[in-house]
Design an enzyme around this catalytic site. Sequence first.
Site, short mmCIF file in Angstrom:
data_model
loop_
_atom_site.label_atom_id
_atom_site.label_comp_id
_atom_site.label_asym_id
_atom_site.label_seq_id
_atom_site.Cartn_x
_atom_site.Cartn_y
_atom_site.Cartn_z
N GLY A 47 37.47 43.79 41.37
CA GLY A 47 38.38 44.76 40.77
C GLY A 47 39.76 44.21 40.45
O GLY A 47 40.61 44.92 39.93
N HIS A 48 40.01 42.93 40.73
CA HIS A 48 41.36 42.36 40.55
C HIS A 48 41.24 40.99 39.89
O HIS A 48 41.33 39.98 40.58
CB HIS A 48 42.05 42.23 41.89
N PHE A 49 41.14 40.83 38.72
CA PHE A 49 40.92 41.80 37.66
C PHE A 49 39.63 41.41 36.96
O PHE A 49 39.44 40.23 36.71
CB PHE A 49 42.07 41.76 36.65
#
Length: 147
Positions: free
Chosen positions: A51-53
């Site tokens: 999720g990052h990124f």
Amino acid sequence: MADILMNKEQIMEIIPHRDPFLLIDEILELEVGMKVHARKYIKEDDFWFKGHFPGYPVTPGVLMVEMIAQAGAVCLLSKPEFKGKVGLFGGIDKAKFRRQVVPGDVLDIEVEMIRQRGPVGTGKAVASVGGEKAVSCEITFIIADKK
């Protein structure tokens, strides 16, 4: 390549962190209560990259500070009087993020204790990739019972 003083299993004998939140892989040097040199191998499958990124994987700065804190905790909790205790954050000062840390990087983490009074200590830290500074900060630890 430097010799490994402690692997993950040996680190887990000192600090209570466990996967997925044990964020250091090795201890290369340790002067108990004084300084430590730890290492983290940044891998493509590290949990934060989902999720990052997506499509642009960058290690979050806050997790690099946590890696520094875990290395510092190994340094202090290796002292006989702190065996079986836990290190908590007391403060983060002068944090500077200078370089992105991405999959394939090897993050070398060095923490030197600059003050300690009883269960409270402050360490000056630098995390780097290939000698290039990625993060620097001062962290304050509070050693506590696990109650």
